[in-house]
Design an enzyme around this catalytic site. Sequence first.
Site, PDB file in Angstrom:
ATOM      1  N   LYS A 245     -78.629 -98.713  34.104  1.00  0.00           N
ATOM      2  CA  LYS A 245     -79.187 -97.551  33.401  1.00  0.00           C
ATOM      3  C   LYS A 245     -80.667 -97.755  33.096  1.00  0.00           C
ATOM      4  CE  LYS A 245     -78.988 -93.547  31.466  1.00  0.00           C
ATOM      5  NZ  LYS A 245     -79.064 -92.440  32.442  1.00  0.00           N
TER       6      LYS A 245
ATOM      7  N   CYS B 287     -76.231 -87.648  17.173  1.00  0.00           N
ATOM      8  CA  CYS B 287     -75.730 -88.729  16.336  1.00  0.00           C
ATOM      9  C   CYS B 287     -74.223 -88.576  16.152  1.00  0.00           C
ATOM     10  CB  CYS B 287     -76.393 -88.682  14.969  1.00  0.00           C
ATOM     11  SG  CYS B 287     -78.179 -88.728  15.059  1.00  0.00           S
TER      12      CYS B 287
ATOM     13  N   GLU C  53     -84.797 -84.740  44.238  1.00  0.00           N
ATOM     14  CA  GLU C  53     -83.847 -85.119  43.188  1.00  0.00           C
ATOM     15  C   GLU C  53     -82.407 -84.928  43.681  1.00  0.00           C
ATOM     16  OE1 GLU C  53     -84.010 -86.737  40.556  1.00  0.00           O
ATOM     17  OE2 GLU C  53     -82.302 -86.170  39.319  1.00  0.00           O
TER      18      GLU C  53
ATOM     19  N   ARG D  35     -71.395 -93.281  22.386  1.00  0.00           N
ATOM     20  CA  ARG D  35     -72.628 -92.498  22.414  1.00  0.00           C
ATOM     21  C   ARG D  35     -73.843 -93.402  22.517  1.00  0.00           C
ATOM     22  NH1 ARG D  35     -72.581 -87.464  19.474  1.00  0.00           N
ATOM     23  NH2 ARG D  35     -70.469 -86.786  19.101  1.00  0.00           N
TER      24      ARG D  35
ATOM     25  N   LYS E  34     -79.672 -87.960  43.895  1.00  0.00           N
ATOM     26  CA  LYS E  34     -78.354 -87.911  43.243  1.00  0.00           C
ATOM     27  C   LYS E  34     -77.262 -88.234  44.259  1.00  0.00           C
ATOM     28  CE  LYS E  34     -79.173 -88.045  39.812  1.00  0.00           C
ATOM     29  NZ  LYS E  34     -80.461 -87.957  39.204  1.00  0.00           N
TER      30      LYS E  34
ATOM     31  N   TRP F  83     -79.094 -91.734  16.649  1.00  0.00           N
ATOM     32  CA  TRP F  83     -79.942 -91.736  17.852  1.00  0.00           C
ATOM     33  C   TRP F  83     -81.218 -91.098  17.356  1.00  0.00           C
ATOM     34  CZ3 TRP F  83     -79.744 -93.784  22.609  1.00  0.00           C
ATOM     35  CH2 TRP F  83     -80.629 -93.304  23.565  1.00  0.00           C
TER      36      TRP F  83
ATOM     37  N   HIS G 101     -92.958 -81.457  61.560  1.00  0.00           N
ATOM     38  CA  HIS G 101     -93.768 -82.645  61.841  1.00  0.00           C
ATOM     39  C   HIS G 101     -92.898 -83.877  62.068  1.00  0.00           C
ATOM     40  CE1 HIS G 101     -97.361 -80.365  60.984  1.00  0.00           C
ATOM     41  NE2 HIS G 101     -96.793 -79.939  59.860  1.00  0.00           N
TER      42      HIS G 101
ATOM     43  N   GLU H  80     -77.321 -92.031  45.265  1.00  0.00           N
ATOM     44  CA  GLU H  80     -76.893 -93.014  44.267  1.00  0.00           C
ATOM     45  C   GLU H  80     -75.438 -92.827  43.851  1.00  0.00           C
ATOM     46  OE1 GLU H  80     -79.202 -92.892  40.652  1.00  0.00           O
ATOM     47  OE2 GLU H  80     -79.264 -90.722  40.662  1.00  0.00           O
TER      48      GLU H  80
ATOM     49  N   ASN I  25     -77.102 -84.923  11.611  1.00  0.00           N
ATOM     50  CA  ASN I  25     -77.262 -84.893  13.059  1.00  0.00           C
ATOM     51  C   ASN I  25     -78.066 -83.634  13.363  1.00  0.00           C
ATOM     52  OD1 ASN I  25     -76.960 -84.823  15.822  1.00  0.00           O
ATOM     53  ND2 ASN I  25     -74.801 -84.238  15.783  1.00  0.00           N
ATOM     54  N   GLY I  26     -79.137 -83.760  14.120  1.00  0.00           N
ATOM     55  CA  GLY I  26     -79.923 -82.569  14.450  1.00  0.00           C
ATOM     56  C   GLY I  26     -81.385 -82.772  14.112  1.00  0.00           C
TER      57      GLY I  26
HETATM   58  C1  F6R Z   1     -81.660 -91.640  38.852  1.00  0.00           C
HETATM   59  C2  F6R Z   1     -82.069 -92.426  37.703  1.00  0.00           C
HETATM   60  C3  F6R Z   1     -83.230 -93.337  37.860  1.00  0.00           C
HETATM   61  C4  F6R Z   1     -84.153 -93.273  36.618  1.00  0.00           C
HETATM   62  C5  F6R Z   1     -85.266 -94.309  36.739  1.00  0.00           C
HETATM   63  C6  F6R Z   1     -86.230 -94.246  35.587  1.00  0.00           C
HETATM   64  O1  F6R Z   1     -80.571 -90.835  38.571  1.00  0.00           O
HETATM   65  O2  F6R Z   1     -81.471 -92.364  36.661  1.00  0.00           O
HETATM   66  O3  F6R Z   1     -83.941 -93.048  39.009  1.00  0.00           O
HETATM   67  O4  F6R Z   1     -84.660 -91.974  36.529  1.00  0.00           O
HETATM   68  O5  F6R Z   1     -84.715 -95.598  36.812  1.00  0.00           O
HETATM   69  O6  F6R Z   1     -85.594 -94.531  34.380  1.00  0.00           O
HETATM   70  P1  F6R Z   1     -86.286 -94.213  33.005  1.00  0.00           P
HETATM   71  O7  F6R Z   1     -86.423 -92.741  32.907  1.00  0.00           O
HETATM   72  O8  F6R Z   1     -85.390 -94.793  31.953  1.00  0.00           O
HETATM   73  O9  F6R Z   1     -87.639 -94.873  33.027  1.00  0.00           O
END
Ligand code: F6R
Length: 629
Positions: free
Chosen positions: A624, A11, A498, A36, A502, A87, A521, A505, A113-114
């Site tokens: 996001k 927060c 993963e 934030r 990364k 948050w 294979h 993207e 906060n916490g």
């Molecule tokens: C990759 C990334 C996305 C999310 C995916 C699910 O870095 O951020 O692949 O992991 O869109 O998003 P949430 O977790 O919000 O359902």
Amino acid sequence: MAGVVTLRGVCGIVGYVGHRQALDVVLGGLHRMEYRGYDSAGVAMATGGQTLTVERRAGRLANLESAVEATGRDAFAGTAGMGHTRWATHGPPVDRNSHPHRDATGRVAVVHNGIIENFAALRAELEASGVELSSDTDTETTAHLIARAYADGETAGDLPASVRSVCRRLEGAFTLVVTHADQPDLVVAARRSSPLVVGVGEAEMFVASDVAAFIEHTRDAVELGQDQLVVIGRDGYEITDFAGDTAEGKPFTVDWDLSAAEKGGHEYFMLKEIEEQPEALANTLRGHFQDGLVVLDEQRISDQDLRDVDKVFVVACGSAYHSGLVAKYAIEHWCRLPVEVELASEFRYRDPVLDRDTLVVAVSQSGETADTLEAVRHAREQKARVLAVCNTNGAQIPRESDAVLYTHAGPEIGVASTKAFLAQVAANYLVGLALAQARGTKYPDEVAGEFAELEAMSSAVHKTLETLEQVRGLGRRLAESKAVLFLGRHVGYPVALEGALKLKELAYMHAEGFAAGELKHGPIALIEDDLPVVVVMPSPKGRAVLHSKLVSNISEIQARGARTIVIAEEGDDRVRPFADELVEIPAVPTLLQPLVSTVPLQVLAAEIARARGFDVDKPRNLAKSVTVE
Ligand code: F6R
């Protein structure tokens, strides 16, 4: 600001005593912390009246400001006050759970906060003595306790002493800022394991969770130590420990501009979020193991229902899906239950076999991802139980689930998941432990042991972060590559996926993750001279057979010209001859290795992206939170 450890909290908090209208300063500070992201905001102003003037609203800061305007700014006139952006941790983001929280008389207000871990016991104690609580938060208990300490006993009439006495009773992590209507010229703040800095101005003092809140007024700051309390007045500040003995903070000068301050001195939020991972992990675990038992945040199904679970599906997208793949290894091993991990977007379009003994674990940072939400709805229609692992309190997915475990990683602003991913992995492990506990497939002391090992991962991640200069250099050198392959086995396989995600993207580079055993294979045909291949090695002490197999895989690709970049446990000498570049990570238990091995891959992708000139916070074409199917 070298040498100053700036803990990041979830927060945003700001307090002020000085010569200006506190409302202006506090709202300004809240705006500076708006980056934030938050789900509610509030202010409390000491106006010299019988009570404090408080306003708080769910939603964005604009909602709070409209409410303040509607009441009239005059009602808030005063030179001391505080504010908060929330948050949510305990309780959904609605007006009644927004901070500040007050005691019954409205004379004491607290922002926090916490996470206060023993709040349930404190709440029960207050209720038993006739106090009525008006929110679902852990914070409100502190307002009542401080009011009680201030009203009588040996701390009567002494606000700092009252706050200290309450802090001594609290377990968990907190920054608290407290005002009292009787003391309109001072603000008291205290911290344990959550951030708190004092801003030292000319005839004005600030406290905040983040220097961004006050750097337009002063750049002279003091960081409080662990378990310290500060009293700010117009002309100075005084720091003590929780016993009341004089203590010293750590003075520093803020040399960041505002944009850098928001990012903790980093160029991008994502880089800050990578650094925050030890804290995100600790916060995710905090409060979830009490009296020897793993506890969820919300449970609307009986323990018997959990015991009866005979099959688990994890449904999620992207990185969250990878966190589920990691969890499969642990849940199957700990619970002796079959676990299937499904891309949420595929789940309901086939015909998954579900019934009331199926547990569907829906993992989502945002809690709003449409594919995952629809999978949840489908599962519930088929009578399956749904447990949400989510980073956003009160989001749609947890609202529609039978049980919820919040990750408490804090808001993640970079589009690519980093700290949220690590927190998801940890939370999924907690789900595994909760199931093992319910089903009796682990003894209580074994559950406690696994939890302790998970807790130790925060410092292992911290240690990993300290050794990444080599990876940054490597990232710059790989910036011109056409493609990068990632290989892993066992829990290293989802880590490879993963790492590849990364890189795709962030750096818009072709990247693929493979199970190392699959190489022969097909994918081995891709290997050509100088192709970078990142290999996630299992611990040589974990399952020796896995380690040997991967060593063979590396030697095969190295013989075909690949440039091998090996992520391996420190002291793994057997793999050294096959590594063109060896990145060492701390030795940790086999199942927990993804929590450290992912970190260099995040940094590698970010560094390649930066070297290629891309904005790592906002990769092209991505959002996001993906709220369409
Ligand atoms: C990759 C990334 C996305 C999310 C995916 C699910 O870095 O951020 O692949 O992991 O869109 O998003 P949430 O977790 O919000 O359902």
